[in-house]
Design a protein around this motif. Structure first.
Motif, PDB file in Angstrom:
ATOM      1  N   LEU A   1       0.823  -1.206   0.000  1.00 50.54           N
ATOM      2  CA  LEU A   1       0.000   0.000   0.000  1.00 50.54           C
ATOM      3  C   LEU A   1       0.858   1.258   0.000  1.00 50.54           C
ATOM      4  O   LEU A   1       0.413   2.330  -0.405  1.00 50.54           O
ATOM      5  N   ASN A   2       2.088   1.118   0.502  1.00 51.18           N
ATOM      6  CA  ASN A   2       3.032   2.237   0.567  1.00 51.18           C
ATOM      7  C   ASN A   2       2.548   3.341   1.506  1.00 51.18           C
ATOM      8  O   ASN A   2       2.875   4.503   1.324  1.00 51.18           O
ATOM      9  N   TYR A   3       1.755   2.958   2.514  1.00 54.63           N
ATOM     10  CA  TYR A   3       1.316   3.924   3.521  1.00 54.63           C
ATOM     11  C   TYR A   3       2.253   3.946   4.730  1.00 54.63           C
ATOM     12  O   TYR A   3       2.176   4.867   5.539  1.00 54.63           O
ATOM     13  N   PHE A   4       3.095   2.917   4.861  1.00 53.55           N
ATOM     14  CA  PHE A   4       3.803   2.718   6.116  1.00 53.55           C
ATOM     15  C   PHE A   4       5.311   2.615   5.907  1.00 53.55           C
ATOM     16  O   PHE A   4       5.776   2.121   4.887  1.00 53.55           O
ATOM     17  N   GLU A   5       6.049   3.080   6.920  1.00 47.04           N
ATOM     18  CA  GLU A   5       7.496   2.897   6.927  1.00 47.04           C
ATOM     19  C   GLU A   5       7.838   1.442   7.226  1.00 47.04           C
ATOM     20  O   GLU A   5       8.742   0.868   6.616  1.00 47.04           O
ATOM     21  N   THR A   6       7.152   0.851   8.192  1.00 48.25           N
ATOM     22  CA  THR A   6       7.397  -0.542   8.570  1.00 48.25           C
ATOM     23  C   THR A   6       6.075  -1.254   8.812  1.00 48.25           C
ATOM     24  O   THR A   6       5.088  -0.639   9.230  1.00 48.25           O
ATOM     25  N   VAL A   7       6.078  -2.553   8.536  1.00 49.62           N
ATOM     26  CA  VAL A   7       4.949  -3.435   8.835  1.00 49.62           C
ATOM     27  C   VAL A   7       5.526  -4.720   9.418  1.00 49.62           C
ATOM     28  O   VAL A   7       6.421  -5.322   8.823  1.00 49.62           O
ATOM     29  N   SER A   8       5.047  -5.132  10.579  1.00 47.17           N
ATOM     30  CA  SER A   8       5.529  -6.373  11.193  1.00 47.17           C
ATOM     31  C   SER A   8       4.347  -7.124  11.789  1.00 47.17           C
ATOM     32  O   SER A   8       3.339  -6.531  12.165  1.00 47.17           O
ATOM     33  N   ARG A   9       4.500  -8.447  11.889  1.00 45.22           N
ATOM     34  CA  ARG A   9       3.423  -9.278  12.425  1.00 45.22           C
ATOM     35  C   ARG A   9       3.919 -10.040  13.649  1.00 45.22           C
ATOM     36  O   ARG A   9       5.128 -10.282  13.804  1.00 45.22           O
ATOM     37  N   SER A  10       2.997 -10.430  14.505  1.00 43.44           N
ATOM     38  CA  SER A  10       3.337 -11.220  15.689  1.00 43.44           C
ATOM     39  C   SER A  10       2.136 -12.064  16.072  1.00 43.44           C
ATOM     40  O   SER A  10       0.992 -11.754  15.712  1.00 43.44           O
ATOM     41  N   TYR A  11       2.417 -13.151  16.812  1.00 44.01           N
ATOM     42  CA  TYR A  11       1.367 -14.056  17.266  1.00 44.01           C
ATOM     43  C   TYR A  11       1.408 -14.122  18.789  1.00 44.01           C
ATOM     44  O   TYR A  11       2.474 -14.217  19.389  1.00 44.01           O
ATOM     45  N   VAL A  12       0.226 -14.094  19.398  1.00 46.05           N
ATOM     46  CA  VAL A  12       0.113 -14.189  20.852  1.00 46.05           C
ATOM     47  C   VAL A  12      -0.936 -15.241  21.171  1.00 46.05           C
ATOM     48  O   VAL A  12      -2.050 -15.181  20.631  1.00 46.05           O
ATOM     49  N   PRO A  13      -0.612 -16.232  22.037  1.00 45.50           N
ATOM     50  CA  PRO A  13      -1.630 -17.223  22.404  1.00 45.50           C
ATOM     51  C   PRO A  13      -2.849 -16.555  23.017  1.00 45.50           C
ATOM     52  O   PRO A  13      -2.731 -15.666  23.862  1.00 45.50           O
ATOM     53  N   SER A  14      -4.031 -16.960  22.580  1.00 47.46           N
ATOM     54  CA  SER A  14      -5.265 -16.377  23.098  1.00 47.46           C
ATOM     55  C   SER A  14      -5.828 -17.246  24.213  1.00 47.46           C
ATOM     56  O   SER A  14      -5.300 -18.319  24.522  1.00 47.46           O
ATOM     57  N   ALA A  15      -6.918 -16.771  24.822  1.00 49.39           N
ATOM     58  CA  ALA A  15      -7.565 -17.529  25.893  1.00 49.39           C
ATOM     59  C   ALA A  15      -8.251 -18.781  25.351  1.00 49.39           C
ATOM     60  O   ALA A  15      -8.543 -19.718  26.098  1.00 49.39           O
ATOM     61  N   VAL A  16      -8.493 -18.805  24.046  1.00 50.92           N
ATOM     62  CA  VAL A  16      -9.134 -19.952  23.412  1.00 50.92           C
ATOM     63  C   VAL A  16      -8.092 -21.026  23.140  1.00 50.92           C
ATOM     64  O   VAL A  16      -6.978 -20.735  22.676  1.00 50.92           O
ATOM     65  N   THR A  17      -8.425 -22.284  23.419  1.00 52.99           N
ATOM     66  CA  THR A  17      -7.495 -23.392  23.205  1.00 52.99           C
ATOM     67  C   THR A  17      -7.147 -23.512  21.722  1.00 52.99           C
ATOM     68  O   THR A  17      -7.998 -23.390  20.851  1.00 52.99           O
ATOM     69  N   ASN A  18      -5.846 -23.762  21.451  1.00 52.65           N
ATOM     70  CA  ASN A  18      -5.354 -23.941  20.082  1.00 52.65           C
ATOM     71  C   ASN A  18      -5.674 -22.745  19.178  1.00 52.65           C
ATOM     72  O   ASN A  18      -5.965 -22.907  17.998  1.00 52.65           O
ATOM     73  N   ALA A  19      -5.614 -21.562  19.739  1.00 56.04           N
ATOM     74  CA  ALA A  19      -5.888 -20.360  18.955  1.00 56.04           C
ATOM     75  C   ALA A  19      -4.870 -19.272  19.301  1.00 56.04           C
ATOM     76  O   ALA A  19      -4.387 -19.195  20.439  1.00 56.04           O
ATOM     77  N   TYR A  20      -4.550 -18.449  18.314  1.00 55.83           N
ATOM     78  CA  TYR A  20      -3.591 -17.356  18.488  1.00 55.83           C
ATOM     79  C   TYR A  20      -4.217 -16.068  17.981  1.00 55.83           C
ATOM     80  O   TYR A  20      -4.976 -16.062  17.011  1.00 55.83           O
ATOM     81  N   ASP A  21      -3.884 -14.976  18.658  1.00 55.75           N
ATOM     82  CA  ASP A  21      -4.260 -13.653  18.173  1.00 55.75           C
ATOM     83  C   ASP A  21      -3.158 -13.155  17.240  1.00 55.75           C
ATOM     84  O   ASP A  21      -1.974 -13.176  17.589  1.00 55.75           O
ATOM     85  N   LEU A  22      -3.548 -12.708  16.067  1.00 55.40           N
ATOM     86  CA  LEU A  22      -2.609 -12.203  15.062  1.00 55.40           C
ATOM     87  C   LEU A  22      -2.619 -10.687  15.097  1.00 55.40           C
ATOM     88  O   LEU A  22      -3.686 -10.063  15.050  1.00 55.40           O
ATOM     89  N   SER A  23      -1.439 -10.093  15.208  1.00 53.27           N
ATOM     90  CA  SER A  23      -1.339  -8.638  15.308  1.00 53.27           C
ATOM     91  C   SER A  23      -0.394  -8.110  14.233  1.00 53.27           C
ATOM     92  O   SER A  23       0.691  -8.660  14.019  1.00 53.27           O
ATOM     93  N   PHE A  24      -0.827  -7.054  13.548  1.00 52.25           N
ATOM     94  CA  PHE A  24       0.015  -6.342  12.590  1.00 52.25           C
ATOM     95  C   PHE A  24       0.330  -4.964  13.177  1.00 52.25           C
ATOM     96  O   PHE A  24      -0.587  -4.209  13.505  1.00 52.25           O
ATOM     97  N   LYS A  25       1.609  -4.664  13.313  1.00 51.94           N
ATOM     98  CA  LYS A  25       2.031  -3.362  13.810  1.00 51.94           C
ATOM     99  C   LYS A  25       2.574  -2.545  12.654  1.00 51.94           C
ATOM    100  O   LYS A  25       3.479  -2.992  11.944  1.00 51.94           O
ATOM    101  N   VAL A  26       2.024  -1.360  12.455  1.00 48.39           N
ATOM    102  CA  VAL A  26       2.438  -0.507  11.335  1.00 48.39           C
ATOM    103  C   VAL A  26       2.917   0.838  11.863  1.00 48.39           C
ATOM    104  O   VAL A  26       2.541   1.274  12.944  1.00 48.39           O
ATOM    105  N   LYS A  27       3.763   1.475  11.084  1.00 50.99           N
ATOM    106  CA  LYS A  27       4.213   2.838  11.387  1.00 50.99           C
ATOM    107  C   LYS A  27       3.967   3.690  10.166  1.00 50.99           C
ATOM    108  O   LYS A  27       4.578   3.491   9.120  1.00 50.99           O
ATOM    109  N   GLU A  28       3.026   4.608  10.294  1.00 43.86           N
ATOM    110  CA  GLU A  28       2.614   5.419   9.145  1.00 43.86           C
ATOM    111  C   GLU A  28       3.706   6.402   8.738  1.00 43.86           C
ATOM    112  O   GLU A  28       4.504   6.859   9.558  1.00 43.86           O
ATOM    113  N   LYS A  29       3.727   6.721   7.448  1.00 45.02           N
ATOM    114  CA  LYS A  29       4.660   7.712   6.941  1.00 45.02           C
ATOM    115  C   LYS A  29       3.886   8.817   6.223  1.00 45.02           C
ATOM    116  O   LYS A  29       2.696   8.680   5.934  1.00 45.02           O
TER     117      LYS A  29
END
Length: 619
Positions: free
Chosen positions: A430-458
């Motif tokens: 999209l060329n809106y961001f300086e950086t884009v990174s992803r991470s996974y965090v275990p959720s309260a639900v069994t066998n499930a992960y929360d997916l997070s995208f961290k962006v820095k706008e430019k």
């Protein structure tokens, strides 16, 4: 709140509690300013940054704690003190709040000594200090190290920088003297590689190899196994370059690149099957006159080919399925890059089938007799996981909907590594961001992960202005305003992902006005609407007439597959020929007047690049 300040404030509260148990309110009887240095300090200089005053009554510990913490923060943020602390003195029932500070000195003079080749002006610019700034030894030391780093990266690797800060205790001012010893300007005249597998680097040998490569069937000897190398191949791998007689300004010696270049040489050999290679620290030889020779000694060892390939720890899938991902075959060059790539392919195989936190480690066993390398892939199988929630953080201007519509994954789906990577690449494209990174965090639900995208706008908006001259256009100037994340429905008009551009070009032979607009998600569908309007007046075609073009273009573009896009467009243009010279040819005179052109266009494009701006694969 840092640890030191917390201890000081807690000590303050404890003192007050001892003085007045069961108190309902706290009264500060006096405030004193303590100067830890000999330099002159006006008390009002400190009080300007503090809110507490003698006689002020505070209702609770929390109020006192907050007020003192705020005052200490204000004093530190002012950048006018190198040290700040607060404490309480108790004399009977009287409480005195003491601010103990070490003031910085006001810079009165800056003198640069040395730097004869770099120049005093450049040193002062890199120092980043101005007359009137507040400084201390720590700040000046930090700035001086910055200057030293600059000198060492720019032709003078042996440069040293020292400083002397002389205070005037009566006025609180200071004079700064910075001494720059540049040392010798060192350049690399020669780079040599010493090893057993280098071809003859003489001019006649290199010429012979050049002509051999022109003949089909000839080329590098060794039956396909890279057993000999040309010096230029390693020169292309390293970052340190050498100077030539016509480029004496080139080839500055950079000692900080040594480890990086050794790793690059080692990787080069590993990727050609030399799995036992060792690269020594380069020998630096002084040739005189500021010229150096770098000598890299390489102990290549044996060249290996692949032997057996098997798996350890793989239970979820058959070995035959995993072997299809390797793209390795017996007797091929045992390239470390190919082996690591095969491990990544196996890891991706698991990730694309819902398994997360997988780990595949190649274990290589070499045989110096047969010159073969057996590879065993140690597989740590993760767990089958689903995506619980998807969050996007850091998009302060861009609407959340604009980003979520680009994602290839959805909550509740089985984890799919390729789709997650595709989603990340789409956000980057999209060329809106300086950086884009992803991470996974275990959720309260069994066998499930929360997916997070961290962006820095430019910053997306741009304004360009320029002028030029050519034999066709004569003198011409232009101005252009564009924005890649426009929002035509809101103010400020930012954040909806639309693209807007207005360009004006004026000159002696041409005048142009262009307006373009793109809505990438027309009607909330994967349908891009493009609108272009333009007016062009040109005299450069001929001195006999003027051509004016007024037109517009509307296009609709839609993905036909993940990598293919179709575009349907309609253009309507009106051409007007005016100012026809009476001596012009009859063919031109016959064209005087207006014409209209209507065009329908259809195009299909295919783009498999993973990223538009810095692609690593695709076409």
């Amino acid at each position: 709140m840092n640890k030191t300040r917390r201890i000081l404030i807690n000590s303050l509260i404890a003192s007050l509690l001892l003085a007045a148990p069961g108190f309902a309110a706290i009264t500060i009887d006096a405030i004193r300013i303590e100067n830890m240095d000999k330099a002159a300090l006006d008390d009002s200089f400190v009080r300007a940054y503090t809110s507490l005053r003698a006689g002020r009554e505070l209702e609770s510990e929390a109020d006192l704690n907050e007020a003192v913490a705020q005052d200490v923060d204000n004093l530190r943020k002012s950048e006018r003190f190198s040290y700040v602390r607060a404490f309480v003195e108790q004399d009977g029932e009287q409480l005195t709040l003491v601010y103990s500070v070490a003031p910085r000195l006001r810079l009165r003079q800056i003198e640069v000594v040395g730097a004869e080749k770099i120049g005093n002006r450049k040193i002062k610019t890199e120092l980043g200090l101005e007359l009137g700034d507040y400084v201390d030894e720590a700040l000046v030391g930090e700035k001086s190290r910055k200057v030293e780093t600059y000198c060492r990266k720019n032709k003078y690797p042996a440069a040293t920088v020292t400083w002397d800060l002389t205070p005037d205790e009566q006025t609180g001012a200071a004079d700064l003297q910075v001494t720059v010893n540049e040392g010798s300007k060192l350049r690399v005249k020669r780079i040599r590689f010493e090893g057993d597998r280098f071809m003859d680097n003489s001019r006649s040998a290199r010429t012979g190899r050049f002509f051999k490569r022109l003949v089909p069937g000839l080329g590098r000897p060794g039956g396909g196994l890279a057993e000999q190398f040309e010096v230029r191949e390693l020169n292309n791998e390293i970052s340190q370059k050498k100077t030539w007689w016509i480029t004496s300004w080139f080839g500055v010696y950079h000692p900080e690149l040594t480890d990086l270049d050794r790793a690059a040489i080692r990787d080069f050999y590993l990727n050609h099957g030399f799995l036992d290679v060792q690269v020594d620290e380069p020998e630096v030889r002084d040739l005189g006159g500021g010229s150096l020779e770098l000598v890299y000694r390489i102990r290549e060892g044996d060249a290996y080919r692949l032997g057996t390939v098997d798996f350890d720890g793989a239970t979820l899938f058959e070995s035959s399925e995993l072997e299809k991902q390797l793209h390795l075959s017996t007797d091929q060059v045992a390239s470390r890059a190919a082996i690591d790539g095969a491990a990544s392919s196996v890891n991706r195989f698991y990730g694309n089938r819902g398994y997360i936190r997988n780990y595949v480690q190649p274990v290589i066993q070499t045989d110096s007799v047969t010159h073969t390398a057996d590879v065993r892939f140690s597989v740590h199988e993760g767990e089958l996981a689903y995506i619980n929630e998807i969050t996007i953080r850091g998009n302060e201007k861009t609407r959340d909907e604009v980003l979520r519509r680009e994602l290839a994954v959805y909550p509740g789906e089985l984890f799919h590594q390729q789709k997650v990577e595709t989603s990340e690449n789409r956000l980057k494209n999209l060329n809106y961001f300086e950086t884009v990174s992803r991470s996974y965090v275990p959720s309260a639900v069994t066998n499930a992960y929360d997916l997070s995208f961290k962006v820095k706008e430019k910053t997306m908006g741009s304004f360009m202005i320029g002028a030029g001259f050519s034999s066709v256009d004569s003198l011409v100037g232009f101005a252009e305003v564009s924005h890649g994340n426009f929002d035509i429905k809101r103010w400020p008009p930012v954040g909806d992902g639309q693209k807007m551009k207005v360009r004006v070009q004026l000159g002696a032979e041409r005048n142009d006005l262009e307006v373009s607009f793109v809505e990438p998600w027309f009607l909330d569908r994967k349908l891009a609407l493009g609108v272009d309007l333009y007016s062009r007046t040109a005299d450069y075609y001929s001195d006999d007439y003027t051509l004016t073009t007024l037109g517009g273009r509307v296009s609709l573009s839609k993905p036909l597959s993940p990598f293919t896009r179709g575009t349907l467009s309609y253009s309507l243009e009106r051409f007007e020929v005016t100012g026809v010279d009476t001596n012009a040819p009859t063919e031109i005179q016959a064209e005087e007047g207006s014409r209209t052109k209507s065009t329908v266009g259809l195009s299909i494009s295919r783009d498999t690049r993973d990223q538009y701006f810095i692609p690593t694969r695709g076409n």
